[in-house]
Design a protein around this motif. Structure first.
Motif, PDB file in Angstrom:
ATOM      1  N   PRO A  81       0.828  -1.202   0.000  1.00  0.00           N
ATOM      2  CA  PRO A  81       0.000   0.000   0.000  1.00  0.00           C
ATOM      3  C   PRO A  81       0.867   1.259   0.000  1.00  0.00           C
ATOM      4  CG  PRO A  81      -0.854  -1.590   1.571  1.00  0.00           C
ATOM      5  CD  PRO A  81       0.477  -2.111   1.069  1.00  0.00           C
ATOM      6  N   ALA A  82       0.332   2.330  -0.532  1.00  0.00           N
ATOM      7  CA  ALA A  82       1.090   3.572  -0.711  1.00  0.00           C
ATOM      8  C   ALA A  82       1.669   4.142   0.576  1.00  0.00           C
ATOM      9  CB  ALA A  82       0.197   4.617  -1.377  1.00  0.00           C
ATOM     10  N   HIS A  83       1.053   3.850   1.704  1.00  0.00           N
ATOM     11  CA  HIS A  83       1.481   4.448   2.964  1.00  0.00           C
ATOM     12  C   HIS A  83       2.355   3.523   3.814  1.00  0.00           C
ATOM     13  CE1 HIS A  83      -1.232   7.752   2.120  1.00  0.00           C
ATOM     14  NE2 HIS A  83      -2.193   6.884   1.919  1.00  0.00           N
ATOM     15  N   ASP A  84       2.682   2.344   3.322  1.00  0.00           N
ATOM     16  CA  ASP A  84       3.470   1.393   4.114  1.00  0.00           C
ATOM     17  C   ASP A  84       4.851   1.926   4.485  1.00  0.00           C
ATOM     18  OD1 ASP A  84       1.678  -0.620   4.528  1.00  0.00           O
ATOM     19  OD2 ASP A  84       2.745  -2.107   3.326  1.00  0.00           O
ATOM     20  N   TRP A  85       5.387   2.846   3.713  1.00  0.00           N
ATOM     21  CA  TRP A  85       6.717   3.382   4.001  1.00  0.00           C
ATOM     22  C   TRP A  85       6.787   3.990   5.396  1.00  0.00           C
ATOM     23  CZ3 TRP A  85       7.224   8.461   5.241  1.00  0.00           C
ATOM     24  CH2 TRP A  85       6.148   9.296   4.926  1.00  0.00           C
ATOM     25  N   ILE A  86       5.666   4.525   5.877  1.00  0.00           N
ATOM     26  CA  ILE A  86       5.686   5.170   7.190  1.00  0.00           C
ATOM     27  C   ILE A  86       5.957   4.150   8.291  1.00  0.00           C
ATOM     28  CG2 ILE A  86       3.221   5.063   7.727  1.00  0.00           C
ATOM     29  CD1 ILE A  86       5.545   8.055   8.346  1.00  0.00           C
ATOM     30  N   LEU A  87       5.557   2.894   8.101  1.00  0.00           N
ATOM     31  CA  LEU A  87       5.836   1.856   9.089  1.00  0.00           C
ATOM     32  C   LEU A  87       7.339   1.620   9.191  1.00  0.00           C
ATOM     33  CD1 LEU A  87       2.983  -0.666   8.231  1.00  0.00           C
ATOM     34  CD2 LEU A  87       3.018   1.075  10.037  1.00  0.00           C
ATOM     35  N   ASP A  88       8.021   1.639   8.065  1.00  0.00           N
ATOM     36  CA  ASP A  88       9.480   1.489   8.063  1.00  0.00           C
ATOM     37  C   ASP A  88      10.135   2.658   8.800  1.00  0.00           C
ATOM     38  OD1 ASP A  88       9.280  -0.855   6.566  1.00  0.00           O
ATOM     39  OD2 ASP A  88       9.494   0.217   4.656  1.00  0.00           O
ATOM     40  N   VAL A  89       9.631   3.860   8.566  1.00  0.00           N
ATOM     41  CA  VAL A  89      10.178   5.043   9.241  1.00  0.00           C
ATOM     42  C   VAL A  89       9.970   4.937  10.754  1.00  0.00           C
ATOM     43  CG1 VAL A  89       9.931   7.544   9.508  1.00  0.00           C
ATOM     44  CG2 VAL A  89       9.936   6.528   7.223  1.00  0.00           C
ATOM     45  N   LEU A  90       8.784   4.528  11.163  1.00  0.00           N
ATOM     46  CA  LEU A  90       8.510   4.385  12.591  1.00  0.00           C
ATOM     47  C   LEU A  90       9.403   3.316  13.226  1.00  0.00           C
ATOM     48  CD1 LEU A  90       4.623   4.713  12.639  1.00  0.00           C
ATOM     49  CD2 LEU A  90       6.291   6.377  13.491  1.00  0.00           C
ATOM     50  N   GLN A  91       9.609   2.211  12.526  1.00  0.00           N
ATOM     51  CA  GLN A  91      10.493   1.166  13.045  1.00  0.00           C
ATOM     52  C   GLN A  91      11.923   1.674  13.171  1.00  0.00           C
ATOM     53  OE1 GLN A  91       9.671  -1.987  10.237  1.00  0.00           O
ATOM     54  NE2 GLN A  91       8.056  -2.839  11.524  1.00  0.00           N
ATOM     55  N   ASP A  92      12.393   2.416  12.178  1.00  0.00           N
ATOM     56  CA  ASP A  92      13.734   2.998  12.246  1.00  0.00           C
ATOM     57  C   ASP A  92      13.857   3.979  13.406  1.00  0.00           C
ATOM     58  OD1 ASP A  92      14.501   1.541  10.030  1.00  0.00           O
ATOM     59  OD2 ASP A  92      14.375   3.239   8.634  1.00  0.00           O
ATOM     60  N   LEU A  93      12.832   4.805  13.583  1.00  0.00           N
ATOM     61  CA  LEU A  93      12.832   5.770  14.680  1.00  0.00           C
ATOM     62  C   LEU A  93      12.845   5.062  16.032  1.00  0.00           C
ATOM     63  CD1 LEU A  93      12.680   8.649  15.737  1.00  0.00           C
ATOM     64  CD2 LEU A  93      10.194   8.542  15.425  1.00  0.00           C
ATOM     65  N   GLN A  94      12.067   4.008  16.155  1.00  0.00           N
ATOM     66  CA  GLN A  94      12.037   3.261  17.404  1.00  0.00           C
ATOM     67  C   GLN A  94      13.398   2.614  17.676  1.00  0.00           C
ATOM     68  OE1 GLN A  94       9.518  -0.200  17.626  1.00  0.00           O
ATOM     69  NE2 GLN A  94       9.308  -0.003  19.836  1.00  0.00           N
ATOM     70  N   SER A  95      14.002   2.029  16.672  1.00  0.00           N
ATOM     71  CA  SER A  95      15.328   1.414  16.835  1.00  0.00           C
ATOM     72  C   SER A  95      16.359   2.453  17.258  1.00  0.00           C
ATOM     73  CB  SER A  95      15.779   0.746  15.533  1.00  0.00           C
ATOM     74  OG  SER A  95      14.981  -0.362  15.249  1.00  0.00           O
ATOM     75  N   TYR A  96      16.347   3.590  16.589  1.00  0.00           N
ATOM     76  CA  TYR A  96      17.279   4.668  16.929  1.00  0.00           C
ATOM     77  C   TYR A  96      17.081   5.101  18.380  1.00  0.00           C
ATOM     78  CZ  TYR A  96      19.623   9.146  17.060  1.00  0.00           C
ATOM     79  OH  TYR A  96      20.436  10.195  17.416  1.00  0.00           O
ATOM     80  N   ALA A  97      15.825   5.307  18.750  1.00  0.00           N
ATOM     81  CA  ALA A  97      15.520   5.754  20.107  1.00  0.00           C
ATOM     82  C   ALA A  97      16.007   4.735  21.141  1.00  0.00           C
ATOM     83  CB  ALA A  97      14.019   6.001  20.250  1.00  0.00           C
ATOM     84  N   MET A  98      15.771   3.464  20.903  1.00  0.00           N
ATOM     85  CA  MET A  98      16.204   2.428  21.852  1.00  0.00           C
ATOM     86  C   MET A  98      17.728   2.378  21.952  1.00  0.00           C
ATOM     87  SD  MET A  98      13.323  -0.607  21.291  1.00  0.00           S
ATOM     88  CE  MET A  98      14.413  -1.523  20.293  1.00  0.00           C
ATOM     89  N   GLN A  99      18.417   2.496  20.826  1.00  0.00           N
ATOM     90  CA  GLN A  99      19.879   2.428  20.810  1.00  0.00           C
ATOM     91  C   GLN A  99      20.527   3.636  21.468  1.00  0.00           C
ATOM     92  OE1 GLN A  99      20.888   1.903  16.686  1.00  0.00           O
ATOM     93  NE2 GLN A  99      20.077  -0.178  16.621  1.00  0.00           N
ATOM     94  N   ASN A 100      19.778   4.713  21.576  1.00  0.00           N
ATOM     95  CA  ASN A 100      20.344   5.945  22.110  1.00  0.00           C
ATOM     96  C   ASN A 100      19.726   6.369  23.442  1.00  0.00           C
ATOM     97  OD1 ASN A 100      22.346   7.055  20.010  1.00  0.00           O
ATOM     98  ND2 ASN A 100      20.631   6.270  18.817  1.00  0.00           N
ATOM     99  N   GLY A 101      19.091   5.427  24.107  1.00  0.00           N
ATOM    100  CA  GLY A 101      18.573   5.678  25.437  1.00  0.00           C
ATOM    101  C   GLY A 101      17.380   6.608  25.503  1.00  0.00           C
ATOM    102  N   LEU A 102      16.690   6.766  24.414  1.00  0.00           N
ATOM    103  CA  LEU A 102      15.504   7.618  24.374  1.00  0.00           C
ATOM    104  C   LEU A 102      14.276   6.729  24.600  1.00  0.00           C
ATOM    105  CD1 LEU A 102      16.563   9.696  21.255  1.00  0.00           C
ATOM    106  CD2 LEU A 102      16.812  10.343  23.662  1.00  0.00           C
TER     107      LEU A 102
END
Length: 57
Positions: free
Chosen positions: A6-27
């Motif tokens: 679906p056209a909006h699936d890319w946002i799920l990838d962005v959210l997953q990347d953001l969550q990974s970044y946040a976890m790796q950086n103590g956020l």
């Protein structure tokens, strides 16, 4: 042949990347909030792909 996403699936990838970044950086607060957003994003994307424009809240 690849399945079309679906056209909006890319946002799920962005959210997953953001969550990974946040976890790796103590956020942890950010990581937890992004985790809470994932089911909402998935539900809204699924609804849109089925032709329902009603917001899911």
């Amino acid at each position: 042949m690849m399945d079309a996403k679906p056209a909006h699936d890319w946002i799920l990838d962005v959210l997953q990347d953001l969550q990974s970044y946040a976890m790796q950086n103590g956020l942890t607060g950010l990581a937890e909030r992004v985790e809470a957003l994932m089911p909402i994003a998935e539900a809204e994307i699924t609804a849109r792909s089925m032709g329902d424009d009603t917001p899911v809240h």
